[in-house]
Design a protein around this motif. Structure first.
Motif, mmCIF file in Angstrom:
data_model
loop_
_atom_site.group_PDB
_atom_site.id
_atom_site.type_symbol
_atom_site.label_atom_id
_atom_site.label_comp_id
_atom_site.label_asym_id
_atom_site.label_seq_id
_atom_site.Cartn_x
_atom_site.Cartn_y
_atom_site.Cartn_z
ATOM 1 N N ARG A 3 -50.836 -68.307 -17.351
ATOM 2 C CA ARG A 3 -51.260 -69.657 -16.726
ATOM 3 C C ARG A 3 -51.127 -69.052 -15.291
ATOM 4 N NH1 ARG A 3 -46.581 -72.898 -15.692
ATOM 5 N NH2 ARG A 3 -45.903 -70.991 -14.723
ATOM 6 N N ASN A 4 -50.555 -68.394 -14.607
ATOM 7 C CA ASN A 4 -50.490 -68.105 -13.209
ATOM 8 C C ASN A 4 -51.942 -67.499 -12.810
ATOM 9 O OD1 ASN A 4 -48.021 -68.693 -13.182
ATOM 10 N ND2 ASN A 4 -47.069 -66.611 -13.131
ATOM 11 N N ARG A 5 -52.762 -67.076 -13.506
ATOM 12 C CA ARG A 5 -53.999 -66.521 -13.357
ATOM 13 C C ARG A 5 -54.932 -67.602 -13.237
ATOM 14 N NH1 ARG A 5 -56.238 -61.485 -16.772
ATOM 15 N NH2 ARG A 5 -58.575 -62.149 -16.941
ATOM 16 N N LEU A 6 -54.759 -68.489 -14.250
ATOM 17 C CA LEU A 6 -55.672 -69.912 -14.428
ATOM 18 C C LEU A 6 -55.322 -70.726 -13.173
ATOM 19 C CD1 LEU A 6 -57.289 -71.809 -15.914
ATOM 20 C CD2 LEU A 6 -55.223 -72.604 -16.934
ATOM 21 N N TRP A 7 -53.988 -70.694 -12.542
ATOM 22 C CA TRP A 7 -53.538 -71.528 -11.486
ATOM 23 C C TRP A 7 -54.443 -71.058 -10.264
ATOM 24 C CZ3 TRP A 7 -53.188 -75.525 -8.552
ATOM 25 C CH2 TRP A 7 -52.432 -75.632 -7.491
ATOM 26 N N GLN A 8 -54.232 -69.523 -10.057
ATOM 27 C CA GLN A 8 -54.783 -69.040 -8.805
ATOM 28 C C GLN A 8 -56.429 -69.023 -8.721
ATOM 29 O OE1 GLN A 8 -53.722 -64.895 -9.401
ATOM 30 N NE2 GLN A 8 -51.589 -65.309 -8.852
ATOM 31 N N GLY A 9 -56.908 -69.053 -10.077
ATOM 32 C CA GLY A 9 -58.536 -69.190 -10.189
ATOM 33 C C GLY A 9 -58.727 -70.868 -9.657
ATOM 34 N N LEU A 10 -58.192 -71.782 -10.091
ATOM 35 C CA LEU A 10 -58.162 -73.240 -9.913
ATOM 36 C C LEU A 10 -58.092 -73.402 -8.223
ATOM 37 C CD1 LEU A 10 -57.189 -74.996 -13.259
ATOM 38 C CD2 LEU A 10 -59.340 -74.263 -12.494
ATOM 39 N N GLU A 11 -57.229 -72.931 -7.894
ATOM 40 C CA GLU A 11 -56.520 -73.230 -6.568
ATOM 41 C C GLU A 11 -57.591 -72.758 -5.424
ATOM 42 O OE1 GLU A 11 -53.056 -71.151 -5.527
ATOM 43 O OE2 GLU A 11 -52.301 -72.821 -4.162
ATOM 44 N N ALA A 12 -58.250 -71.505 -5.968
ATOM 45 C CA ALA A 12 -59.321 -71.098 -5.072
ATOM 46 C C ALA A 12 -60.592 -72.017 -5.078
ATOM 47 C CB ALA A 12 -59.858 -69.562 -5.540
ATOM 48 N N ALA B 187 -43.719 -72.106 -18.973
ATOM 49 C CA ALA B 187 -44.603 -71.066 -18.512
ATOM 50 C C ALA B 187 -46.174 -71.402 -19.108
ATOM 51 C CB ALA B 187 -44.222 -69.793 -19.058
ATOM 52 N N ASN B 188 -46.185 -72.515 -19.909
ATOM 53 C CA ASN B 188 -47.795 -72.599 -20.571
ATOM 54 C C ASN B 188 -48.311 -73.849 -19.892
ATOM 55 O OD1 ASN B 188 -45.872 -74.737 -21.528
ATOM 56 N ND2 ASN B 188 -47.446 -75.147 -23.106
ATOM 57 N N HIS B 189 -47.939 -74.440 -18.951
ATOM 58 C CA HIS B 189 -48.373 -75.685 -18.613
ATOM 59 C C HIS B 189 -48.963 -75.650 -17.251
ATOM 60 C CE1 HIS B 189 -47.326 -79.763 -20.258
ATOM 61 N NE2 HIS B 189 -48.115 -80.186 -19.211
ATOM 62 N N ILE C 139 -59.232 -67.016 -19.777
ATOM 63 C CA ILE C 139 -58.944 -67.726 -18.602
ATOM 64 C C ILE C 139 -60.036 -67.668 -17.423
ATOM 65 C CG2 ILE C 139 -57.417 -67.595 -16.516
ATOM 66 C CD1 ILE C 139 -56.057 -68.454 -19.182
ATOM 67 N N ASP C 140 -60.589 -66.590 -17.525
ATOM 68 C CA ASP C 140 -61.874 -66.479 -16.399
ATOM 69 C C ASP C 140 -62.889 -67.389 -16.696
ATOM 70 O OD1 ASP C 140 -60.244 -64.623 -15.417
ATOM 71 O OD2 ASP C 140 -60.964 -62.863 -16.349
ATOM 72 N N ALA C 141 -63.322 -67.396 -18.094
ATOM 73 C CA ALA C 141 -64.236 -68.248 -18.377
ATOM 74 C C ALA C 141 -64.070 -69.777 -18.017
ATOM 75 C CB ALA C 141 -64.429 -68.296 -20.036
ATOM 76 N N VAL C 142 -62.824 -70.192 -18.392
ATOM 77 C CA VAL C 142 -62.457 -71.518 -18.021
ATOM 78 C C VAL C 142 -62.412 -71.776 -16.480
ATOM 79 C CG1 VAL C 142 -60.695 -73.300 -18.060
ATOM 80 C CG2 VAL C 142 -61.218 -72.165 -20.137
ATOM 81 N N VAL C 143 -62.017 -70.678 -15.741
ATOM 82 C CA VAL C 143 -61.965 -70.929 -14.234
ATOM 83 C C VAL C 143 -63.399 -71.275 -13.674
ATOM 84 C CG1 VAL C 143 -61.572 -69.731 -12.054
ATOM 85 C CG2 VAL C 143 -59.773 -69.904 -13.808
#
Ligand SMILES: *Cc1c(COP(=O)(O)O)cnc(C)c1O
Length: 386
Positions: free
Chosen positions: A278-287, A302-304, A370-374
């Motif tokens: 989830r944290n990796r997803l957030w970092q990717g989206l925030e960028a 943790a999953n949200h 995660i990376d594919a979704v970002v």
């Protein structure tokens, strides 16, 4: 084309171990009997399986098995809790003033029964308003309490924001008040430690399909000491100590029981793995930029991840996300196009509420996804912003 599944808060797939155990309860060769049949071994075996499941769920919640009432899911559990308490009190005094405290960001399965009780049972309902982070504070409950408050109904984890309510503090402040505490824990089981003793709750709703069990089964925890009395909503054969009649579905209950045991075994490892993702997803989206996190940054599961994107139309955004299965706002509202009432309640503008996406991860989310979704979300948002 297969879409990446990021909607675990709407429902989870059954764990394969759960699906197998359930399948073993359906056919003549399996444990298919009616648990209420007292005259033969088919019935006895089914009853044994159902009582084993009751203990598995009770253990997870730190409850006594006799405090578990099987239902069809959290919607039914919430209805039984709210209407059951009020109707029981109405039997004692048809005219007494009754007051319920709940919040503006509860699931419709709490808000709608409350509205019904207001209309048909003369109950006065106070809806607490969350702060900008989506939190309901114990002090708000303390301030809203009245001598005629009979019930406080608050969710442990919000389904849209993933924010966590401090139920333990609310349970503590109700110790010296006759009001009962009901908790909708549908989003909490499998994400946080749920402990009915530590939380001092009287009633607690759970739903199997939110923690890798099947859809169509859930439970209501009903405290025995002191005993909570509920008026039944389903009358019939007197199952579940008269609180909920209906033949017990052995396969469903074996499913929820095993799902509960698996949560108990792997909650902490599931949580750790999923929070990293989830944290990796957030970092990717925030960028991507122009992204707002909805809900408290740390007091959440943790999953949200609920985010809003500046400068994009929410509906076009969602329609473009063919490769990623997510929700805009709550899945339960996706039949309507009104902006999410939860995002509105935390003060988001109509535009940002419309442009909200709820990503929810789970036990089977893979790191590569995660990376594919970002990459996919980044591509679409950039395109839509022109
Ligand atoms: C999913 C959910 C419900 C409804 O549960 P069902 O078992 O699908 O009826 C109720 N409350 C919350 C918070 C939920 O997330």
């Amino acid at each position: 084309m297969k879409a990446f599944y990021f909607d675990y808060a709407a429902t989870t797939p059954a764990d394969p171990r759960v699906a197998q155990a359930m399948a073993d309860c359906l056919t003549l060769e399996g444990n298919f009997g009616n648990p209420a049949s007292r005259s033969h071994r088919y019935g006895w075996q089914a009853e044994q399986a159902v009582e084993h499941a009751r203990r598995q769920l009770a253990d997870l919640l730190n409850a006594d098995p006799r405090e578990i009432v099987w239902t069809s899911g959290a919607t039914e559990s919430n209805n039984l809790a709210l209407k059951g308490v009020v109707e029981q009190l109405r039997l004692q005094d048809a005219e007494a003033p009754l007051h319920i405290i709940t919040s503006a960001i509860e699931h419709k399965a709490v808000l709608d029964p409350c509205a019904w009780l207001e209309k048909h049972q003369g109950v006065d309902v106070t809806c607490l308003v969350p702060d900008a982070d989506g939190l309901i504070h114990p002090t708000q409950v303390a301030e809203a309490l009245r001598p005629d408050t009979c019930l406080v109904s608050l969710m442990a984890v919000n389904n849209e924001l993933g924010t966590i309510t401090d139920i333990e503090a609310i349970g503590q402040l109700l110790v010296d008040h006759p009001a009962l505490l009901h908790v909708d824990a549908a989003q909490a089981v499998g994400k946080v430690d749920v402990d009915v003793q530590r939380w001092k709750v009287d009633l607690l709703s759970v739903s199997a399909h939110k923690f890798y069990g099947p859809k169509g089964v859930g439970a209501l925890y009903v405290r025995r000491e002191p005993q909570v009395k509920l008026a039944a909503q389903m009358h019939g054969g007197g199952h579940e100590r008269g609180m909920r009649s209906g033949t017990l579905p052995t396969h469903q209950l074996v499913g929820i029981g095993l799902a509960a045991q698996l949560v108990q075994e792997q909650l902490s490892s599931d949580k750790e793995r999923v929070s990293t993702l989830r944290n990796r997803l957030w970092q990717g989206l925030e960028a991507i930029g122009g992204v707002y996190l909805n809900g408290h940054p740390s007091q959440r599961t943790a999953n949200h991840l609920n985010v809003s994107f500046d400068g994009v139309d929410g509906e076009i955004l969602l329609a473009s996300m063919a490769k990623v299965a997510v929700s805009s706002g709550s899945a339960c509202n996706s039949a309507t196009v009104a902006p999410s009432y939860v995002l509105k309640a935390i003060g988001r503008s109509d535009a940002l509420a419309h442009a909200g996406l709820r990503f929810s991860l789970g036990r089977f989310t893979a790191a590569e996804e995660i990376d594919a979704v970002v990459a996919e979300v980044s591509r679409i948002v950039t395109l839509l912003r022109g």
